[in-house]
Structure formats: C-alpha cells, structure tokens
Scaffold this active site. Structure first.
Site, PDB file in Angstrom:
ATOM      1  N   PRO A  67       4.621  -5.229  -0.538  1.00 12.64           N
ATOM      2  CG  PRO A  67       6.830  -4.496  -0.793  1.00 12.64           C
ATOM      3  CD  PRO A  67       5.972  -5.463  -0.023  1.00 12.64           C
ATOM      4  CE1 TYR A  80      -2.105  -3.531  -8.626  1.00 14.52           C
ATOM      5  CE2 TYR A  80      -0.902  -1.584  -7.923  1.00 14.52           C
ATOM      6  CZ  TYR A  80      -1.410  -2.833  -7.659  1.00 14.52           C
ATOM      7  OH  TYR A  80      -1.206  -3.400  -6.422  1.00 14.52           O
ATOM      8  NE  ARG A 105      -0.140   2.241  -6.040  1.00 16.84           N
ATOM      9  CZ  ARG A 105      -1.181   2.187  -6.893  1.00 16.84           C
ATOM     10  NH1 ARG A 105      -1.081   2.737  -8.070  1.00 16.84           N
ATOM     11  NH2 ARG A 105      -2.314   1.609  -6.540  1.00 16.84           N
ATOM     12  CB  CYS A 110     -14.930   3.195 -30.272  1.00 11.90           C
ATOM     13  SG  CYS A 110     -14.040   2.932 -31.811  1.00 11.90           S
ATOM     14  CD  GLU A 111     -15.761   2.525 -24.045  1.00 12.83           C
ATOM     15  OE1 GLU A 111     -16.389   3.335 -23.330  1.00 12.83           O
ATOM     16  OE2 GLU A 111     -16.083   1.342 -24.205  1.00 12.83           O
ATOM     17  NE  ARG A 118      -2.827   3.192 -11.349  1.00 19.20           N
ATOM     18  CZ  ARG A 118      -2.623   4.435 -10.994  1.00 19.20           C
ATOM     19  NH1 ARG A 118      -2.038   5.287 -11.806  1.00 19.20           N
ATOM     20  NH2 ARG A 118      -2.969   4.852  -9.807  1.00 19.20           N
ATOM     21  CE1 TYR A 127      -8.828   1.866  -9.538  1.00 17.70           C
ATOM     22  CE2 TYR A 127      -6.666   2.054 -10.575  1.00 17.70           C
ATOM     23  CZ  TYR A 127      -7.637   1.290  -9.949  1.00 17.70           C
ATOM     24  OH  TYR A 127      -7.391  -0.026  -9.727  1.00 17.70           O
ATOM     25  N   GLY A 158       0.756  -1.238   0.000  1.00 16.32           N
ATOM     26  CA  GLY A 158       0.000   0.000   0.000  1.00 16.32           C
ATOM     27  C   GLY A 158       0.787   1.290   0.000  1.00 16.32           C
TER      28      GLY A 158
END
Ligand SMILES: *Cc1c(COP(=O)(O)O)cnc(C)c1O
Length: 414
Positions: free
Chosen positions: A274, A370, A276, A342-343, A312, A316, A239
């Site tokens: 750990p 990620y 990230r 296409c978004e 990401r 997010y 984290g």
C-alpha cells in the site's frame, strides 16, 4: 482517524494549530500527522497479525525519511522502484530483508546494489529483465530471489493514468505468458523463484477487482505447482483508495477479509504494497493567499502553493478538499484556487465556496500521497518544507530549498 480538525475555530494537526506551523516554517508547507501514519499502518497490520504477512509501504507515494522511519520502526517493509528509493529506505532504518524491488526498467547497477544489500525479492516485469538479473547475480556469485509481476487483466475502473492491470499497460508479464516465463526463470541458475505479484491500479474504491486478481493468481500458482514450481509468497500490490471528496472509503478489513479467506490453508506468505492508503490522508499542503482577484466570470484566489508543489489537480484533474485554516463567518463566494505558475493548468481547486481574505491560510487536504513526491522546481520555485506533527510537537523533516540551491548544479559557459 482524522488528524486534522477544527479546535476553537482553528484547524489543527493533532494538537498543533496549522497557523503556528505556518508562522514557524513558512508556506507552502506539507504537514504530516505521525498518529495518522501509525493508525493507517495499524489498520493493515492488525487484521494480518494472525498470518504470515508483510506490509511493504510503496515509497514512491511519499519518500520523506522521517515518514519512512515511522513505518520502519513499526515493522513495515518497503516497496521500492529505484536505487534512490532503496538508499532512502536503508537510510531510514529499513530491514533489507523486508524490501521488494518493483519497476519495469531496473538497471544492472540497481540490481547489483540491491543484491549486495540482500533484499527480499525482485519483482521482475519482463523476460529480458530475468536474463539481466541472472547475469548480474552470476557476476556477484549470488542467487537473486524473484517474483514475476503478472498482469491479471482485470479492470480496476480507475483513472487511465493509474490503472495498471489491463493488457494494454506496460507493466508485468501477460497472464497467458506467465507459466512459460516462470519456466524460463526456473532454468536460470542464478535466480531463485520465491513469489508472484501483481498491482492492478491505484485509488481503487471497490474491493472486488482485488479478489478477482487473487483468484487468477491462485489459478496460476496451481498451474506452476503442477510443473514443480512452488512459491513462498503472493504479493497483491497496493492500490486501495482513500476519501478525497465524497467517496466511500472501503475499510482495510473489508478489502483484506476475502483475500485472507481464500489464502487460508495455502501456507503462502502474503505481501502487500500500500502507498496512498498509508499516507494520503495523513498530510495536508498548507498555503497562504497572496491575492484575491474577483472577476465578472470567475473569482481567483491566488495562493503561494502551485502545481509544482501538488501536481495531481493539473495532472489527473484530481479533487482535493480546500479548507480555511481559520474559517470566516462572512458570505462565501466561489473561487478558483490557483498558484503563481505561468500555466492555465496551475490550479489546486476550482469553484470552491469559501469566505476568504488576503493573507488567509488554506489547507489542501489529503495531500500526503503523491504530493511532495511528485513536486518539481518548475518556474525555479523552491520545493515546499515538510513538517511532522506528533501530539503537541512539530518538527521540520525537510527544510525549504534555497533559490541558490536550485541552480547550484549548473555552470556558466567559459
Ligand atoms: C504505485 C505502486 C504501489 C502503490 O500504489 P498505491 O495506489 O499508492 O497504493 C504499489 N506497488 C506498485 C508496483 C506500484 O507501482
């Protein structure tokens, strides 16, 4: 360490120009620095050298085999969440005795395989999981080493999608129930209680919630000891955050010191998971501009990487710095850097001041965690290649998929 830097006006990874990587392997392409991976692991292992500790890299952040091998060779263990991650870790040379198995939905087959390899610990997340594991272990004539993931109910103050330590999360056993679930575990003959664990969230920039969670777990450990249940290790999860934009990155030392201070004299092994922090800033996503589309309201730079490569920002609203690989001197405009999907959510960054020309290479920074691990084939796009740099060497560690491979598993109706 910063492995990505401008040298003679050209962004390099260690001693290799990113333009040379794009030329050899094409774009989009993930580029990882071996030195940055090793230095991130060192930051954890050095302060822990004097104590009984194990750093278990959370494989889900980036599961490339070559990257796992770099960590395995330097003594790291692994935190896995599926049979697939377990097999990857073993294929990369992991020591099963250094593997912890997390996750809320372990199947009987996953449990059986993990038991047969002799992993360090199952991080159990519920009472029914204890029952299932006890049964599977019994049928194999084994005892399963277990830890309970306890939810310490601390507010990690991070994005709701990556906050995991609050009561309303699906993870772990509620703090109030922990003693009774441990008692239940102690009555199951095929389980051996070895530890306690928690994981309170991701991208945490303040070390305080970690210390708070530790205090709560230590109180629990004392309550368990009073009932005759003693533990060998305490696992504080992962984290710890990284710098994406202008955040102040806490040092690993400043995070570990309070933990080590309160763990001293307890004689408990410390396990950390750990993800990230070990890989995030060791990788970039290299992409090339297909078209520039300046407009009255917005300017778009359309690049060959998209939300399927790096989810990401779309998922997010996460920020990644986007830098020119060969910065131009001209006037900067403000660009939304978008992919071909296409978004409308298909963007890598918005409103970025850059001087650009079609065909330029861009580096999407801090993409080691990620990134590739969450990529998909949406829009039938082959996933990016992955390249590991080591000094002056570049090596392809995952080749780009071919289009044919993307539908090779499908069949036509007769
Ligand atoms: C995701 C996860 C980690 C790693 O989290 P980071 O924020 O990447 O450090 C560690 N442990 C568990 C149980 C996880 O789910």
């Amino acid at each position: 360490m910063n492995a990505f830097s401008l040298q003679n006006g050209q962004m390099h990874c260690e001693a290799v120009p990113l333009s040379a990587i794009a030329e050899r392997f094409g774009t989009p392409c993930y580029v990882y620095s071996r030195a940055a991976l090793e230095s991130a692991l060192d930051e954890y292992q050095q302060p822990l050298a004097e104590v009984d500790a194990l750093v278990c890299y959370a494989v889900k952040a980036n599961s490339n085999l070559a990257l796992l091998k770099v960590f395995a060779q330097r003594g790291a263990g692994f935190d896995i969440v599926s049979l697939g991650e377990l097999k990857r870790a073993l294929a990369a040379g992991a020591d099963p005795q250094k593997i912890v198995f997390s996750g809320v939905g372990k199947s009987a087959a996953e449990m059986a395989f993990a038991l047969s390899t002799g992993i360090l610990c199952f991080n159990v997340e519920s009472a029914p999981e204890l029952e299932r594991l006890n049964e599977v272990a019994g049928s194999l004539g084994k005892r399963a080493p277990i830890s309970l993931r306890v939810n310490p109910d601390v507010d990690a103050k991070t994005h709701p999608y990556i906050s995991t330590g609050l009561k309303e999360n699906k993870f772990g056993v509620a703090y109030e129930d922990a003693v009774s679930v441990y008692t239940q575990a102690s009555r199951l003959a095929n389980l051996e209680i070895v530890g306690i664990d928690c994981h309170i969230g991701s991208q945490l920039l303040d070390p305080a919630p970690f210390a708070e969670a530790l205090t709560k777990l230590l109180q629990l450990i004392d309550q368990l000891a009073a009932k005759g249940i003693t533990l060998r290790h305490i696992d504080l999860g992962g984290g710890l955050g990284i710098r994406y934009k202008d955040e102040t990155e806490p040092t690993v030392k400043s995070y570990l010191q309070p933990l080590l201070a309160s763990l001293k004299e307890r004689g408990l092994k410390i396990v950390l998971e750990p993800g990230r922090r070990l890989v995030g800033n060791a990788g970039v996503l290299l992409t090339r501009i297909e078209f520039l589309k300046p407009g009255a309201v917005k300017n778009f730079a359309i690049v060959d990487a998209a939300m399927n490569d790096l989810a990401r920002p779309a998922l997010y609203d996460a920020w990644h710095d986007i830098l020119a690989v060969a910065p131009r001197s001209g006037a900067a405009l403000h660009w939304d850097v978008v992919g071909p999907i296409c978004e409308s959510g298909d963007f890598l960054g918005r409103d970025r001041a850059l001087a650009l020309a079609p065909g330029d290479l861009l580096a999407v920074m801090s993409a080691g965690a990620y990134g590739m691990a969450m990529s998909s084939n949406y829009n039938t796009r082959p996933r990016a290649a992955e390249v590991m740099v080591d000094g002056t060497q570049m090596q392809l560690v995952r080749r780009r998929e071919t289009i044919e491979e993307l539908y090779a598993l499908e069949s036509l109706l007769p």
